[in-house]
Design a protein around this motif. Structure first.
Motif, mmCIF file in Angstrom:
data_model
loop_
_atom_site.group_PDB
_atom_site.id
_atom_site.type_symbol
_atom_site.label_atom_id
_atom_site.label_comp_id
_atom_site.label_asym_id
_atom_site.label_seq_id
_atom_site.Cartn_x
_atom_site.Cartn_y
_atom_site.Cartn_z
ATOM 1 N N CYS A 48 9.827 -23.222 3.975
ATOM 2 C CA CYS A 48 8.552 -22.552 4.234
ATOM 3 C C CYS A 48 7.767 -23.351 5.268
ATOM 4 O O CYS A 48 6.790 -24.040 4.923
ATOM 5 C CB CYS A 48 7.737 -22.427 2.946
ATOM 6 N N PRO A 49 8.184 -23.316 6.532
ATOM 7 C CA PRO A 49 7.527 -24.157 7.546
ATOM 8 C C PRO A 49 6.076 -23.769 7.809
ATOM 9 O O PRO A 49 5.299 -24.599 8.259
ATOM 10 C CB PRO A 49 8.402 -23.941 8.786
ATOM 11 N N GLY A 61 2.965 -26.987 -2.335
ATOM 12 C CA GLY A 61 3.121 -28.276 -2.966
ATOM 13 C C GLY A 61 3.908 -28.135 -4.263
ATOM 14 O O GLY A 61 4.336 -27.043 -4.632
ATOM 15 N N ILE A 62 4.120 -29.245 -4.954
ATOM 16 C CA ILE A 62 4.867 -29.234 -6.211
ATOM 17 C C ILE A 62 3.984 -29.858 -7.286
ATOM 18 O O ILE A 62 3.524 -31.001 -7.137
ATOM 19 C CB ILE A 62 6.180 -30.029 -6.096
ATOM 20 N N GLU A 63 3.724 -29.116 -8.347
ATOM 21 C CA GLU A 63 2.922 -29.622 -9.451
ATOM 22 C C GLU A 63 3.570 -30.870 -10.055
ATOM 23 O O GLU A 63 4.799 -30.996 -10.092
ATOM 24 C CB GLU A 63 2.778 -28.549 -10.524
ATOM 25 N N ALA A 64 2.728 -31.774 -10.532
ATOM 26 C CA ALA A 64 3.222 -33.014 -11.134
ATOM 27 C C ALA A 64 4.152 -32.723 -12.310
ATOM 28 O O ALA A 64 5.148 -33.432 -12.533
ATOM 29 C CB ALA A 64 2.051 -33.885 -11.571
ATOM 30 N N ALA A 112 5.424 -17.433 -3.594
ATOM 31 C CA ALA A 112 4.911 -16.957 -2.303
ATOM 32 C C ALA A 112 3.432 -16.610 -2.409
ATOM 33 O O ALA A 112 3.012 -15.887 -3.307
ATOM 34 C CB ALA A 112 5.709 -15.736 -1.847
ATOM 35 N N GLY A 113 2.633 -17.168 -1.490
ATOM 36 C CA GLY A 113 1.197 -16.901 -1.493
ATOM 37 C C GLY A 113 0.391 -17.852 -2.343
ATOM 38 O O GLY A 113 -0.845 -17.799 -2.332
ATOM 39 N N GLU A 114 1.060 -18.718 -3.100
ATOM 40 C CA GLU A 114 0.354 -19.686 -3.944
ATOM 41 C C GLU A 114 0.482 -21.068 -3.334
ATOM 42 O O GLU A 114 1.410 -21.363 -2.576
ATOM 43 C CB GLU A 114 0.913 -19.668 -5.371
ATOM 44 N N SER A 115 -0.426 -21.954 -3.687
ATOM 45 C CA SER A 115 -0.487 -23.271 -3.050
ATOM 46 C C SER A 115 0.511 -24.253 -3.633
ATOM 47 O O SER A 115 0.904 -25.205 -2.960
ATOM 48 C CB SER A 115 -1.898 -23.846 -3.166
#
Length: 706
Positions: A545-546, A551-554, A584-587
């Motif tokens: 997803c360039p 991000g990745i949740e802890a 998709a569409g989420e942070s």
């Protein structure tokens, strides 16, 4: 590939018994279509009661016709043999005809071939419509579409005992090459036959496309990701300027375009992306299929292939740092000055330094490898499947003086044992049944001047190991069927997930070949043994997803670190790709974005592991902590690594954070931990760590001196 041909099988011979076949009734409008075909034949002056034409081409003319269509025959012959296995004992034959309708080649049941001869269905005879009236071969040439002509639908009554199913064969530019046909007794007709013929024709077309455009970028796509790599995938060929050069029929079907219309397109007009953006995506580490949208709104999963000599630098070399994807002008200039000349200016980010992701084991491996580059020392890479052995080999090649020459990879486990000798060493014309006219160059000769990568060398058949050893010793290759030796200059990199020493003891791997290959042996750690999982995961997401990289949740990272990753980097990439689509569409990627089967696997591992993980949980530290990663996955790992509890008090919730540690300190802790678990046995500890005994002695001695 045989699976693609499977039809409902009977217990006796893998096909449908003729007695069980029901003739399909005419489709609506079918009779009108046949009537049109028959009227066309009548206009040609043919009579339905004509006797079969037994006046084939003269032998010399047939030879000329076959020579003119030699390439078509080369691609079609093995496919015809494969198809024959599926229709054996069904009173059928397979026919290849050129664009004039002249039969070039036929194979089939001997009994049916004799019956076919009675109606001149034999090589050298034209079955064009103007000669034989309505029949699948001739009518396919006129209609340019797959055609079935069943029983009495033939224009000439003498052919009414036949049922013919034919499909045209096109080149990537839309020019017809010929016709592939299956003809049989009309009482044995089955509707699946047409499907087999069409798939076989597409196999030939795809092979032709690969031959024509082996050194061009090819995009393989489908609306469903699981169909990429099958006969249902679409393939388009892209020029360096982004223009569409050619395509297979599946691509035309999916895009609903003619080849003429498609060749007027470019990547930006077709998918809204540039060729350079595709290159950028697929030269990232472990590239996954892209998601692209056609102008009509269709969504496709897209993969890329490039088999030319620049493939390593264009598509397969990894970019393993976020900074490398967005370099500053100063960085670009310095890197360009430091790099040796490279045949592709499109790929400035390649080589060993881009594999360094901060893991101590990876860094140590890369340091060793750098010392043997350009010193004619063979490299043997060990490690589990999916740990990146080929990526390392390509990086070594790119950093060497051979970077301008070919990198040739051979997977010794994927080539059938009966073909691997011809694949490696090449062969002369007529060396064996089915050999290509004028022979073929072997992979070793193809790598001349460059690097030969022998992946899964442990799976090479024992008899071939002796031949390979001779080549490596003498640097000469003798193709099958030849008396002449060809000198070669190659760097050799081997790789395997097997224990070669155990294979030597079992007599399945030659000891002399082992010592010829292992000038330097390095072991790539499994993902569960690395301290950089979070870094690798984020970079895979950046490649997937360039634009809007999540991000990745802890909590998700904690799950990842608690998992053993039996599929290593390849499995991690697949898990993240699915999660990125779901998020998709989420942070951020959260736990509910992960697939259910992966979550079940993690929970199954974590359930018994929780007490142990809690007991060994280290104090927080900003430095990469290899030991912590090992503790989390220890219950599922093949060789769990105990934690250095003897050097630190038992942590508690109130304990203050420990001071930041250097990578060297973390490495020493890891070695001490392994030694404690092995009761001081350095040999056992070195095997568990994947490092030599001397390294352990040196590290501990330096630490003591400090």
């Amino acid at each position: 590939m045989v699976d693609a041909f499977h039809a409902p099988a009977s217990p006796s011979h893998g096909w449908i018994q003729p007695s069980a076949l029901a003739v399909t009734p005419p489709q609506a409008g079918r009779s009108e279509l046949i009537q049109q075909w028959h009227e066309r034949c009548a206009a040609l002056g043919l009579s339905r009661v004509e006797r079969p034409d037994f006046d084939p081409l003269r032998r010399s003319d047939l030879v000329v016709a076959r020579e003119r269509n030699q390439r078509l025959f080369t691609h079609a012959a093995p496919v015809m043999e494969m198809l024959l296995e599926q229709i054996v004992d069904t009173d059928s034959m397979i026919v290849l005809a050129d664009t004039t309708g002249t039969i070039l080649h036929s194979v089939g049941d001997d009994r049916f071939l004799q019956r076919a001869n009675k109606v001149a269905l034999t090589p050298g005879v034209s079955w064009a419509e103007h000669s034989k009236g309505t029949n699948a071969i001739g009518t396919t040439l006129v209609e340019e579409t797959p055609t079935v002509v069943h029983g009495g639908e033939h224009f000439i009554h003498a052919n009414n005992f036949l049922t013919c199913s034919a499909a045209p064969i096109f080149d990537p530019r839309g020019e017809m090459l010929g016709v592939l046909d299956v003809t049989g007794d009309q009482r044995s007709y089955h509707q699946h036959t047409m499907g087999l013929v069409r798939m076989s024709a597409r196999m030939i077309e795809n092979q032709w496309l690969s031959d024509d455009y082996g050194n061009r970028l090819r995009l393989h796509f489908h609306g469903r990701a699981e169909f990429i790599g099958t006969l249902l995938e679409g393939i388009i060929v892209v020029g360096v300027d982004g223009k569409i050069l050619g395509a297979n029929r599946s691509a035309l079907d999916q895009l609903d375009m003619s080849i003429a219309a498609l060749r007027m397109q470019s990547l930006p007009s077709l998918f809204g992306i540039t060729a350079s953006a595709v290159f950028d995506h697929f030269r990232t580490p472990l590239p996954t299929p892209m998601m692209l949208h056609a102008a009509n709104g269709q969504q496709f999963h897209v993969s890329a292939r490039f088999n030319g000599p620049q493939r390593a630098v264009v598509l397969d070399m990894p970019v393993t740092s976020v900074e490398a994807r967005m370099p500053t002008p100063a960085h670009d200039a310095a890197a360009a000055a430091a790099r040796p000349p490279c045949p592709s200016a499109q790929a400035p980010f390649s080589g060993l330094r881009y594999l360094d992701t901060g893991d101590a084991q990876i860094a140590a491996t890369l340091q060793k490898v750098r010392r043997v580059i350009n010193r004619d020392i063979p490299l043997l890479v060990l490690g589990e499947t999916g740990t990146g052995k080929e990526l390392l080999a390509r990086a070594v090649h790119q950093d060497s003086n051979r970077a301008r020459q070919p990198f040739v990879a051979v997977n010794c486990a994927s080539i059938p044992e009966s073909l691997i000798e011809a694949e490696l060493f090449g062969y002369e014309d007529g060396a064996f049944t089915g050999a290509r006219r004028k022979g073929a160059v072997g992979r070793i000769v193809q790598a001349n001047g460059g690097t030969l990568f022998l992946d899964e060398i442990g799976d090479m058949p024992l008899p071939l190991q002796a031949r390979l050893l001779r080549v490596l010793q003498e640097r000469n290759v003798t193709p099958l069927g030849s008396l002449k030796s060809i000198p070669v200059d190659i760097a050799v990199i081997g790789a395997t997930h097997r224990n070669l020493r155990e294979m030597i003891d079992a007599g399945t791997f030659r000891e002399d070949l082992y010592y010829r290959l292992n000038g330097l042996v390095v072991r790539l750690p499994a993902l569960r043994e690395r301290s950089d999982l979070d870094v690798v995961a984020r970079r895979i997401l950046l490649a997937e997803c360039p634009q809007d990289t999540p991000g990745i949740e802890a909590s998700v990272l904690a799950l990842f670190k608690a998992y053993a990753w039996p599929g290593n980097l390849r499995q991690l990439a697949n898990v993240l790709r699915t999660a990125a689509v779901m998020a998709a569409g989420e942070s951020h990627i959260c736990e509910h974005h992960l697939s259910d089967d992966f979550l079940e696997d993690v929970r199954r591992v974590r359930s018994p592991a929780a007490p142990a993980a809690a007991a060994f949980a280290p104090a927080p530290s900003p430095a990469p902590d290899f030991a912590a990663t090992q503790a989390a996955c220890a219950p599922a790992a093949p060789e769990p690594m105990p934690q250095p509890v003897q050097d630190a008090p038992e942590p508690s919730p109130a304990a203050a954070p420990s001071a930041p540690r250097t990578l060297e300190e973390a490495e020493i802790d890891m070695i001490r931990s392994a030694l404690a678990a092995a009761d001081g046995n350095i040999s056992v500890a070195s095997k568990r760590l994947g490092i030599s005994r001397n390294t352990i002695y040196r590290k501990l001695r330096w630490n003591k001196a400090d």
